[in-house]
Design a protein around this motif. Structure first.
Motif, PDB file in Angstrom:
ATOM      1  N   GLN A 124      -7.534  26.291  24.396  1.00  0.00           N
ATOM      2  CA  GLN A 124      -7.194  25.359  25.457  1.00  0.00           C
ATOM      3  C   GLN A 124      -5.742  24.893  25.336  1.00  0.00           C
ATOM      4  O   GLN A 124      -5.080  24.626  26.349  1.00  0.00           O
ATOM      5  CB  GLN A 124      -8.148  24.159  25.404  1.00  0.00           C
ATOM      6  N   GLN A 125      -5.225  24.789  24.101  1.00  0.00           N
ATOM      7  CA  GLN A 125      -3.827  24.399  23.898  1.00  0.00           C
ATOM      8  C   GLN A 125      -2.871  25.276  24.698  1.00  0.00           C
ATOM      9  O   GLN A 125      -1.881  24.794  25.250  1.00  0.00           O
ATOM     10  CB  GLN A 125      -3.453  24.495  22.420  1.00  0.00           C
ATOM     11  N   LEU A 126      -3.160  26.568  24.747  1.00  0.00           N
ATOM     12  CA  LEU A 126      -2.250  27.526  25.358  1.00  0.00           C
ATOM     13  C   LEU A 126      -2.280  27.478  26.878  1.00  0.00           C
ATOM     14  O   LEU A 126      -1.482  28.150  27.525  1.00  0.00           O
ATOM     15  CB  LEU A 126      -2.575  28.949  24.871  1.00  0.00           C
ATOM     16  N   THR A 127      -3.202  26.699  27.446  1.00  0.00           N
ATOM     17  CA  THR A 127      -3.254  26.560  28.905  1.00  0.00           C
ATOM     18  C   THR A 127      -2.464  25.348  29.386  1.00  0.00           C
ATOM     19  O   THR A 127      -2.361  25.118  30.584  1.00  0.00           O
ATOM     20  CB  THR A 127      -4.712  26.430  29.385  1.00  0.00           C
ATOM     21  N   ILE A 128      -1.916  24.578  28.449  1.00  0.00           N
ATOM     22  CA  ILE A 128      -1.192  23.355  28.792  1.00  0.00           C
ATOM     23  C   ILE A 128       0.307  23.640  28.814  1.00  0.00           C
ATOM     24  O   ILE A 128       0.853  24.246  27.894  1.00  0.00           O
ATOM     25  CB  ILE A 128      -1.488  22.237  27.775  1.00  0.00           C
ATOM     26  N   GLY A 129       0.981  23.201  29.882  1.00  0.00           N
ATOM     27  CA  GLY A 129       2.426  23.367  29.968  1.00  0.00           C
ATOM     28  C   GLY A 129       2.828  24.759  30.446  1.00  0.00           C
ATOM     29  O   GLY A 129       2.021  25.694  30.492  1.00  0.00           O
ATOM     30  N   ALA A 130       4.096  24.876  30.787  1.00  0.00           N
ATOM     31  CA  ALA A 130       4.635  26.152  31.264  1.00  0.00           C
ATOM     32  C   ALA A 130       5.093  27.003  30.084  1.00  0.00           C
ATOM     33  O   ALA A 130       5.821  26.518  29.215  1.00  0.00           O
ATOM     34  CB  ALA A 130       5.812  25.904  32.213  1.00  0.00           C
ATOM     35  N   PRO A 131       4.688  28.275  30.022  1.00  0.00           N
ATOM     36  CA  PRO A 131       5.113  29.150  28.935  1.00  0.00           C
ATOM     37  C   PRO A 131       6.625  29.389  28.965  1.00  0.00           C
ATOM     38  O   PRO A 131       7.234  29.445  30.039  1.00  0.00           O
ATOM     39  CB  PRO A 131       4.346  30.452  29.196  1.00  0.00           C
ATOM     40  N   THR A 132       7.216  29.534  27.801  1.00  0.00           N
ATOM     41  CA  THR A 132       8.631  29.867  27.689  1.00  0.00           C
ATOM     42  C   THR A 132       8.782  31.105  26.824  1.00  0.00           C
ATOM     43  O   THR A 132       7.861  31.483  26.079  1.00  0.00           O
ATOM     44  CB  THR A 132       9.428  28.709  27.060  1.00  0.00           C
ATOM     45  N   ASN A 133       9.947  31.746  26.902  1.00  0.00           N
ATOM     46  CA  ASN A 133      10.203  32.921  26.067  1.00  0.00           C
ATOM     47  C   ASN A 133      10.162  32.569  24.587  1.00  0.00           C
ATOM     48  O   ASN A 133       9.680  33.343  23.757  1.00  0.00           O
ATOM     49  CB  ASN A 133      11.565  33.519  26.424  1.00  0.00           C
ATOM     50  N   GLN A 134      10.662  31.361  24.245  1.00  0.00           N
ATOM     51  CA  GLN A 134      10.655  30.934  22.848  1.00  0.00           C
ATOM     52  C   GLN A 134       9.233  30.727  22.349  1.00  0.00           C
ATOM     53  O   GLN A 134       8.888  31.112  21.219  1.00  0.00           O
ATOM     54  CB  GLN A 134      11.462  29.640  22.683  1.00  0.00           C
ATOM     55  N   ASP A 135       8.391  30.139  23.199  1.00  0.00           N
ATOM     56  CA  ASP A 135       6.993  29.933  22.823  1.00  0.00           C
ATOM     57  C   ASP A 135       6.283  31.273  22.635  1.00  0.00           C
ATOM     58  O   ASP A 135       5.508  31.454  21.690  1.00  0.00           O
ATOM     59  CB  ASP A 135       6.264  29.115  23.889  1.00  0.00           C
ATOM     60  N   GLU A 136       6.529  32.204  23.549  1.00  0.00           N
ATOM     61  CA  GLU A 136       5.883  33.518  23.471  1.00  0.00           C
ATOM     62  C   GLU A 136       6.255  34.235  22.179  1.00  0.00           C
ATOM     63  O   GLU A 136       5.387  34.756  21.467  1.00  0.00           O
ATOM     64  CB  GLU A 136       6.285  34.365  24.677  1.00  0.00           C
ATOM     65  N   ALA A 137       7.542  34.244  21.852  1.00  0.00           N
ATOM     66  CA  ALA A 137       7.989  34.897  20.625  1.00  0.00           C
ATOM     67  C   ALA A 137       7.425  34.190  19.393  1.00  0.00           C
ATOM     68  O   ALA A 137       7.008  34.835  18.422  1.00  0.00           O
ATOM     69  CB  ALA A 137       9.519  34.924  20.572  1.00  0.00           C
ATOM     70  N   GLY A 138       7.393  32.849  19.442  1.00  0.00           N
ATOM     71  CA  GLY A 138       6.872  32.098  18.310  1.00  0.00           C
ATOM     72  C   GLY A 138       5.394  32.343  18.082  1.00  0.00           C
ATOM     73  O   GLY A 138       4.940  32.463  16.937  1.00  0.00           O
ATOM     74  N   LEU A 139       4.612  32.435  19.151  1.00  0.00           N
ATOM     75  CA  LEU A 139       3.183  32.685  19.018  1.00  0.00           C
ATOM     76  C   LEU A 139       2.919  34.088  18.466  1.00  0.00           C
ATOM     77  O   LEU A 139       1.984  34.283  17.681  1.00  0.00           O
ATOM     78  CB  LEU A 139       2.494  32.509  20.369  1.00  0.00           C
ATOM     79  N   ARG A 140       3.739  35.049  18.849  1.00  0.00           N
ATOM     80  CA  ARG A 140       3.569  36.402  18.308  1.00  0.00           C
ATOM     81  C   ARG A 140       3.869  36.425  16.819  1.00  0.00           C
ATOM     82  O   ARG A 140       3.188  37.107  16.041  1.00  0.00           O
ATOM     83  CB  ARG A 140       4.476  37.380  19.051  1.00  0.00           C
ATOM     84  N   ARG A 141       4.879  35.668  16.395  1.00  0.00           N
ATOM     85  CA  ARG A 141       5.181  35.592  14.959  1.00  0.00           C
ATOM     86  C   ARG A 141       4.051  34.888  14.214  1.00  0.00           C
ATOM     87  O   ARG A 141       3.690  35.276  13.104  1.00  0.00           O
ATOM     88  CB  ARG A 141       6.505  34.871  14.734  1.00  0.00           C
ATOM     89  N   LEU A 142       3.472  33.858  14.846  1.00  0.00           N
ATOM     90  CA  LEU A 142       2.348  33.164  14.236  1.00  0.00           C
ATOM     91  C   LEU A 142       1.169  34.110  14.055  1.00  0.00           C
ATOM     92  O   LEU A 142       0.533  34.138  12.985  1.00  0.00           O
ATOM     93  CB  LEU A 142       1.944  31.972  15.112  1.00  0.00           C
ATOM     94  N   SER A 143       0.864  34.896  15.066  1.00  0.00           N
ATOM     95  CA  SER A 143      -0.222  35.864  14.971  1.00  0.00           C
ATOM     96  C   SER A 143       0.028  36.854  13.835  1.00  0.00           C
ATOM     97  O   SER A 143      -0.878  37.172  13.057  1.00  0.00           O
ATOM     98  CB  SER A 143      -0.384  36.613  16.303  1.00  0.00           C
TER      99      SER A 143
END
Length: 255
Positions: free
Chosen positions: A101-120
């Protein structure tokens, strides 16, 4: 005298980053963890070798989600906090849904996308291991950083900051650094006891799967699926209205 980090005169995030630069392992205990906030330190965790003694262990205590059933299940046990494995699996899935549900809140950004991939990636390679503590409510906020330093081998930060951007750098908090060897050893034992507790369950794999299935995934989503999702949302109210109409009409007919 300890330093006080209140995010007003002195922020916690910069000193935490400086301490992590020369570390080989870290143990964090927080009440709330923001997936997109991990990118604030992920570059420093990437240097870890990825083993139980050379990784970041993150223990999440109290979650703002419907976990009362979890706590009730433990309290109804034999007194040692044990429940069956099938219940643990069910509770893990339910709690992981809150992170989705966290990932449905707010507008996605390129920085967020890259950071989530590194987290994974760090979850899959076990440079980061995340567990949920389910035995009882746990509100503690503790950061322990282990370093190859004969004078201060362990640096601790103890206070009120959760692992979120507001908690680490913005909103008013109250944290102190712990440099005393005896105090750090006692805090490490406290953390280790909870990390090894039966009521502490690993959700690293579940979180990696959530990220890999979200908008931060590596592969592109088919435009057809995007079309179906938009069509569903546009027609959702109309479908609900029709269902209500026919349901209420059927009730009147039966009467």
């Amino acid at each position: 005298m300890p330093c006080i980090f209140d995010n007003i005169d002195l922020q916690l995030l910069p000193i935490l980053r400086e301490t992590l630069k020369v570390s080989y392992r870290a143990d964090f205990c927080v009440g709330y963890f923001n997936l997109r906030g991990w990118r604030r330190i992920d570059d420093l965790i990437e240097q870890y070798v990825s083993s139980e003694n050379a990784c970041c262990r993150l223990l999440i205590g109290m979650q703002s989600l419907p976990s009362h059933e979890v706590h009730a299940a433990f309290s109804l046990g034999s007194g040692d906090g044990r429940i069956d494995n099938s219940s643990i699996v069910r509770f893990k899935k339910r709690m992981a849904a809150e992170f989705r549900q966290q990932l449905t809140i707010g507008a996605p950004t390129n920085q967020d996308e890259a950071g989530l991939r590194r987290l994974s990636h760090q979850l899959k390679t076990q440079k980061l291991i995340i567990k949920l503590f389910l035995r009882h409510s746990l509100h503690a906020k503790l950061y322990l950083v282990h370093r190859h330093d004969p004078n201060t081998p362990t640096v601790g930060f103890l206070g009120s900051s959760n692992f979120t951007l507001p908690g680490l750098a913005k909103q008013g908090e109250l944290n102190v650094d712990i440099l005393d060897h005896d105090a750090c050893n006692k805090l490490q034992k406290w953390f280790s006891d909870r990390w090894q507790d039966y009521g502490c369950v690993d959700i690293s794999q579940e979180l990696a799967e959530i990220i890999d299935q979200s908008w931060a995934r590596d592969e592109l989503i088919s435009p057809y699926y995007i079309y179906l999702k938009i069509a569903y949302h546009l027609s959702h109210e109309a479908i609900a209205g029709l269902l209500f109409f026919f349901t209420s009409r059927g009730s009147r007919t039966n009467y």
